[in-house]
Design an enzyme around this catalytic site. Structure first.
Site, PDB file in Angstrom:
ATOM      1  N   PHE A 190      74.563 -36.817  14.297  1.00 53.87           N
ATOM      2  CA  PHE A 190      74.390 -35.573  13.537  1.00 53.87           C
ATOM      3  C   PHE A 190      74.869 -34.423  14.395  1.00 53.87           C
ATOM      4  O   PHE A 190      74.326 -34.150  15.464  1.00 53.87           O
ATOM      5  CB  PHE A 190      72.936 -35.318  13.115  1.00 53.87           C
ATOM      6  CG  PHE A 190      72.822 -34.042  12.321  1.00 53.87           C
ATOM      7  CD1 PHE A 190      73.093 -34.039  10.956  1.00 53.87           C
ATOM      8  CD2 PHE A 190      72.535 -32.837  12.939  1.00 53.87           C
ATOM      9  CE1 PHE A 190      73.054 -32.855  10.226  1.00 53.87           C
ATOM     10  CE2 PHE A 190      72.503 -31.642  12.206  1.00 53.87           C
ATOM     11  CZ  PHE A 190      72.755 -31.664  10.847  1.00 53.87           C
ATOM     12  N   ASP A 206      76.433 -32.929  23.008  1.00 60.60           N
ATOM     13  CA  ASP A 206      75.791 -32.057  22.025  1.00 60.60           C
ATOM     14  C   ASP A 206      74.299 -32.039  22.342  1.00 60.60           C
ATOM     15  O   ASP A 206      73.550 -32.931  21.946  1.00 60.60           O
ATOM     16  CB  ASP A 206      76.045 -32.566  20.599  1.00 60.60           C
ATOM     17  CG  ASP A 206      75.378 -31.673  19.550  1.00 60.60           C
ATOM     18  OD1 ASP A 206      74.570 -30.807  19.919  1.00 60.60           O
ATOM     19  OD2 ASP A 206      75.670 -31.864  18.342  1.00 60.60           O
ATOM     20  N   LYS A 223      70.094 -23.881  18.840  1.00 61.11           N
ATOM     21  CA  LYS A 223      68.654 -23.957  18.557  1.00 61.11           C
ATOM     22  C   LYS A 223      67.793 -23.173  19.570  1.00 61.11           C
ATOM     23  O   LYS A 223      67.738 -21.964  19.507  1.00 61.11           O
ATOM     24  CB  LYS A 223      68.238 -25.419  18.420  1.00 61.11           C
ATOM     25  CG  LYS A 223      68.873 -26.050  17.166  1.00 61.11           C
ATOM     26  CD  LYS A 223      68.200 -27.306  16.669  1.00 61.11           C
ATOM     27  CE  LYS A 223      68.719 -27.665  15.278  1.00 61.11           C
ATOM     28  NZ  LYS A 223      69.504 -28.880  15.209  1.00 61.11           N
TER      29      LYS A 223
HETATM   30  C1  LIG Z   1      70.828 -28.953  14.488  1.00 63.01           C
HETATM   31  C2  LIG Z   1      71.940 -29.633  15.175  1.00 63.01           C
HETATM   32  C3  LIG Z   1      73.270 -29.188  15.036  1.00 63.01           C
HETATM   33  C4  LIG Z   1      73.663 -28.097  14.074  1.00 63.01           C
HETATM   34  O1  LIG Z   1      73.064 -26.891  14.338  1.00 63.01           O
HETATM   35  P1  LIG Z   1      73.025 -25.765  13.197  1.00 63.01           P
HETATM   36  O2  LIG Z   1      72.493 -24.554  13.912  1.00 63.01           O
HETATM   37  O3  LIG Z   1      72.098 -26.262  12.129  1.00 63.01           O
HETATM   38  O4  LIG Z   1      74.396 -25.594  12.696  1.00 63.01           O
HETATM   39  C5  LIG Z   1      74.255 -29.817  15.780  1.00 63.01           C
HETATM   40  N1  LIG Z   1      73.958 -30.835  16.602  1.00 63.01           N
HETATM   41  C6  LIG Z   1      72.694 -31.299  16.754  1.00 63.01           C
HETATM   42  C7  LIG Z   1      72.432 -32.428  17.683  1.00 63.01           C
HETATM   43  C8  LIG Z   1      71.639 -30.714  16.038  1.00 63.01           C
HETATM   44  O5  LIG Z   1      70.416 -31.192  16.168  1.00 63.01           O
END
Ligand SMILES: *Cc1c(COP(=O)(O)O)cnc(C)c1O
Length: 426
Positions: free
Chosen positions: A146, A233, A274
């Site tokens: 994700f 990520d 985040k």
């Molecule tokens: C939440 C998330 C995203 C996307 O972030 P948004 O601010 O919702 O666009 C990307 N990668 C990971 C691992 C996430 O948990």
């Protein structure tokens, strides 16, 4: 006066149902206040937040230091765009790059934008530094990843709900099994056009899937061997969530305000979002050293809001809170306690199979079929009992409270969870 005044939960839900796009399926609880580890609904009921806005609110709701930084800057200067300099961005960039040990930062707003930025950066590096022929670059990604919701990012998702009828998709991605070094090596050996490998250090959305010990270090070593960028990520796993400043940090007892973020694996490109803002404001960033980041030149990439002074002030305050309050260490300690307590309980309870996770990013696996509503029903009962959590894929419930929780509060939460699970015991 205002149409937003004095809504009941039922009214608020009805308004969203009628006037909002149905792109989420929220738990039926309407919140109007948050403080630390708690949130309150419009009827005044208090809950433990056990999701933290998908790990954005690691520093706790409405942390005064973050809110004050935001309000002060909002009264002074909110946005200049990058057409002009502002007097905050540079200090923010210095602070974040020193914290995470990179030469440079590229500021964006949301996680998905930061992932897009990392993909573009990786491709451009591959053409200009590695010498891959035009339009031939591939980026390796993992199954059940994700990384966000843009058209390119969903191009390499394998969640049918996220993809169906959104094509055509972006080319240039090769998907391999997560937590499988042989699969990675095979693709690297068979393809000379690989630019990078994009990976979540723990797959959060997929159900808090923690890879085997040594997977990340092994993957990084393979990337080095084949001259491919290792892109982490850490939008969900970063900023102390997993008991270390980053999930890719080494096993320093990442204790305290002096945490240097020593890497176990140092990603070539690090993606943050985040909790980089403590949930106060959309702030995301891509970090890399000069040899990579310098391929980006004026006009290549940008964002009107990225790097705005409010985001910059919020970002510094949010990271200072993590260090000052030793949140990595707290997440580590409470995470150990949480899994220990649940592991003692699970053998006596037929409805849950296992608990897994790192730090305060955990999940329980419900003993039922993928398509059953048991996980949802348990979350509804948890809500009644004063704790908010949400199922992630299928029959898995993620537990990710704010990291400012104390031991007593955590044990209260464990009691609520045990009591609730017992209600479902057959
Ligand atoms: C939440 C998330 C995203 C996307 O972030 P948004 O601010 O919702 O666009 C990307 N990668 C990971 C691992 C996430 O948990």
């Amino acid at each position: 006066m205002s149409i937003l005044e004095k809504l009941t939960s039922k009214d608020a839900i009805a308004l969203e149902e009628k006037h909002g796009a149905h792109n989420y399926h929220p738990l039926p609880v309407v919140l109007n206040k948050g403080e630390g580890v708690y949130v309150w609904d419009v009827e005044g009921k208090k809950y433990f937040d056990f999701l933290s806005a998908y790990s954005a609110v690691n520093q706790g709701h409405c942390h005064p230091k973050i809110v004050n930084a935001m309000v002060d800057q909002a009264k002074t200067l909110t946005l200049t765009s990058r057409a002009f300099y502002n007097d905050v961005l540079g200090s923010y960039e210095k602070y974040v790059t020193e914290t995470f040990h990179y030469d440079k930062l590229l500021p964006m707003n949301t996680g998905a934008e930061a992932v897009e930025t990392a993909l573009k950066l990786c491709r451009k590096w591959a053409y200009e530094k590695k010498g891959i022929a035009e339009n031939q670059a591939n980026i390796i990604v993992c199954e059940n990843n994700f990384h966000g919701r843009t058209t390119t990012i969903i191009s390499f998702s394998n969640d049918p709900v996220a993809r169906q009828n959104f094509g055509p998709f972006t080319d240039g991605f090769i998907k391999i099994e997560y937590d499988n070094l042989e699969a990675l090596e095979k693709v690297l050996a068979e393809n000379s056009n690989v630019a990078g490998f994009l990976v979540e250090p723990i797959q959060g959305e997929a159900g808090v899937y923690v890879p085997s010990e040594g997977y990340l270090a092994g993957a990084k070593a393979l990337c080095e061997e084949y001259g491919v960028l290792f892109i982490a990520d850490e939008v969900q796993t970063g900023i102390a969530r997993t008991g270390k400043l980053l999930a890719t940090c080494g096993n320093c007892s990442c204790a305290d305000k002096h945490c240097s973020g020593t890497p176990e694996v140092k990603p070539d490109i690090l993606i943050l979002g985040k909790a980089l803002s403590g949930g106060a404001y959309p702030v995301s960033a891509v970090l890399a050293n000069d040899a990579i980041m310098n391929v980006i030149r004026p006009g290549n990439h940008g964002s009107t809001f990225g790097g705005n002074p409010v985001a910059a002030k919020v970002g510094v305050a949010a990271l200072e809170v993590v260090k000052d309050e030793a949140l990595a260490q707290n997440a580590y300690d409470l995470g150990e306690l949480f899994r220990e307590e649940l592991n003692k309980f699970i053998p006596s309870c037929s409805v849950v199979n296992a608990v897994r996770g790192k730090g305060l990013l955990n999940a329980i696996l419900i003993n039922d079929t993928e398509d059953s509503s048991t996980a949802w029903d348990i979350c509804m009962a948890l809500k009644e009992n004063g704790l908010l959590a949400k199922p992630t894929h299928g029959n898995i419930i993620r537990f990710a409270p704010p990291l400012v929780m104390n031991k007593e509060q955590l044990l209260d939460c464990v009691s609520i969870i045990k009591k609730t699970l017992q209600q479902f015991d057959k």
